[in-house]
Design an enzyme around this catalytic site. Structure first.
Site, PDB file in Angstrom:
ATOM      1  N   LYS A  47       2.099  -3.260   6.318  1.00 46.08           N
ATOM      2  CA  LYS A  47       2.257  -3.652   4.820  1.00 46.08           C
ATOM      3  C   LYS A  47       3.849  -3.486   4.862  1.00 46.08           C
ATOM      4  O   LYS A  47       4.428  -4.066   4.127  1.00 46.08           O
ATOM      5  CB  LYS A  47       1.802  -2.381   3.943  1.00 46.08           C
ATOM      6  CG  LYS A  47      -0.009  -2.608   3.771  1.00 46.08           C
ATOM      7  CD  LYS A  47      -0.129  -4.041   3.307  1.00 46.08           C
ATOM      8  CE  LYS A  47      -1.606  -4.490   3.470  1.00 46.08           C
ATOM      9  NZ  LYS A  47      -1.738  -5.813   2.682  1.00 46.08           N
TER      10      LYS A  47
ATOM     11  N   SER B  84       0.879  -1.228   0.180  1.00 46.96           N
ATOM     12  CA  SER B  84       0.122   0.043  -0.100  1.00 46.96           C
ATOM     13  C   SER B  84       0.927   1.198   0.134  1.00 46.96           C
ATOM     14  O   SER B  84       2.020   1.323   0.413  1.00 46.96           O
ATOM     15  CB  SER B  84      -0.960  -0.195   1.084  1.00 46.96           C
ATOM     16  OG  SER B  84      -1.406   1.120   1.284  1.00 46.96           O
TER      17      SER B  84
ATOM     18  N   TYR C 201      -1.790   0.151  10.252  1.00 41.66           N
ATOM     19  CA  TYR C 201      -2.092  -0.546   8.934  1.00 41.66           C
ATOM     20  C   TYR C 201      -1.102  -0.238   7.985  1.00 41.66           C
ATOM     21  O   TYR C 201      -0.420  -1.312   7.486  1.00 41.66           O
ATOM     22  CB  TYR C 201      -3.396  -0.026   8.264  1.00 41.66           C
ATOM     23  CG  TYR C 201      -3.325  -0.143   6.819  1.00 41.66           C
ATOM     24  CD1 TYR C 201      -3.746  -1.451   6.346  1.00 41.66           C
ATOM     25  CD2 TYR C 201      -3.280   0.475   5.734  1.00 41.66           C
ATOM     26  CE1 TYR C 201      -3.887  -2.000   5.178  1.00 41.66           C
ATOM     27  CE2 TYR C 201      -3.239   0.312   4.545  1.00 41.66           C
ATOM     28  CZ  TYR C 201      -3.540  -1.077   4.062  1.00 41.66           C
ATOM     29  OH  TYR C 201      -3.764  -1.564   2.784  1.00 41.66           O
TER      30      TYR C 201
END
Length: 339
Positions: A154, A126, A150
């Site tokens: 990644k 991402s 988050y």
């Protein structure tokens, strides 16, 4: 552009989800046999179509063994790993759970791949790995500085797949997604009210004003600027990335998947209003913490290395998203909203 002439069996984790279903379609259209692994927690088995589906919780205690069985039974030679949790706010509220889901799930995938000799992996990363970069225009050389759990999961995922290359020869590539929207077919539209497109569609359909968080950013119209990519173009990038793994020379293992074109929130709102015929005049609220003014890819590496280029622009993205949104409502499918 060479995409490979061989046909293989590819396991797509998260293949029943919004992006996953489009990737399954694209890989199948390229001639590959596709098997889906999904826990169906935020997805729907109907998206899988005629493809085999195995329901596995990749963060569960027996996930590696279960996935290894699937890999062996189907003679798989590659994995596209999309299954992950992706709500930024939720990750801030439940960081330990996010690391267990996203990092633990990838760990199970890598363990199963190593145990069964599956040597090819495309990892769903991402643009969140960049955090709030100075200037807002990024390339794969921009330092990683994720600002939420988050994005951190990644970044850790990229380190994990790279470490597996050094440890046992995994052929891997990470695709850093920018803002994904639109639909390849109405039945594959995004059902989750979790990003700008669906948040706006949800509010205008109910007669409410969309929410605009900040109109005083240092951008041409004062609203945040982002790089929006049609989900069909993103799916095509996965096909090309998988073919890339068969090359002897692979100088890069990360690719930004964006258009290289910035679209402001105000521009997006106007485009949604035009496509839907609804009033998209927003209610303006204060800025949200952690929203960079601009986040746009150069997208040069993926063009030159994979021969990939986006085919769809803003109008196609918005029109397809609205068509899919209406099709889902007419079919009686309720939107998925954050808890």
């Amino acid at each position: 552009m060479w995409l490979g002439s061989w046909t293989v069996t590819i396991i797509v984790t998260g293949g029943a989800g919004y992006i996953g279903a489009h990737v399954v379609d694209a890989l199948s259209a390229a001639g590959h046999s596709v098997v889906v692994v999904d826990d169906l927690s935020t997805s729907n088995a109907s998206r899988v179509g005629g493809h085999t589906l195995h329901r596995i919780d990749l963060a569960g205690p027996s996930a590696a063994a279960e996935l290894a069985t699937v890999l062996g039974d189907h003679g798989a030679t590659g994995i596209v790993h999309l299954a992950a949790k992706k709500q930024v706010g939720e990750s801030v509220a439940k960081p330990e759970w996010y690391f267990r889901q996203n990092v633990g799930g990838l760990g199970a995938v890598l363990e199963a791949a190593r145990a069964t000799g599956v040597e090819r992996l495309v990892f769903s990363s991402s643009a969140a790995v960049y955090g709030e970069p100075e200037g807002g225009i990024v390339s794969e050389e921009t330092p990683l500085a994720p600002i939420n759990p988050y994005g951190q999961t990644k970044a850790v995922g990229e380190w994990m797949v790279r470490a597996s290359t050094r440890a046992w020869g995994l052929r891997q590539v990470s695709l850093r997604y920018f803002n994904v929207a639109g639909a390849g077919r109405p039945e594959l539209g995004d059902p989750a009210v979790l990003n700008l497109m669906t948040l706006v569609l949800d509010r205008i359909e109910s007669g409410e004003a969309p929410l605009l968080f900040g109109d005083d950013y240092p951008t041409p119209d004062g609203t945040c600027v982002r790089d929006y990519i049609h989900v069909t173009d993103l799916a095509d990038a996965h096909v090309r990335a998988f073919a890339y793994l068969d090359r002897d020379e692979r100088p890069f293992d990360t690719f930004d998947v964006g258009t290289g074109q910035g679209v402001s929130v105000a521009q997006m709102l106007r485009a949604i209003g035009t496509a839907s015929g609804r009033d998209s005049t927003p209610a303006i609220l204060p800025r949200r913490p952690g929203d960079p003014a601009t986040l746009v890819a150069t997208a040069e590496r993926i063009r030159s290395s994979l021969g990939w280029a986006p085919r769809f622009g803003l109008d196609e993205i918005v029109a397809s998203a609205w068509e899919a949104w209406r099709a889902q409502r007419e079919a009686g499918i309720a939107p998925i909203r954050a808890a």
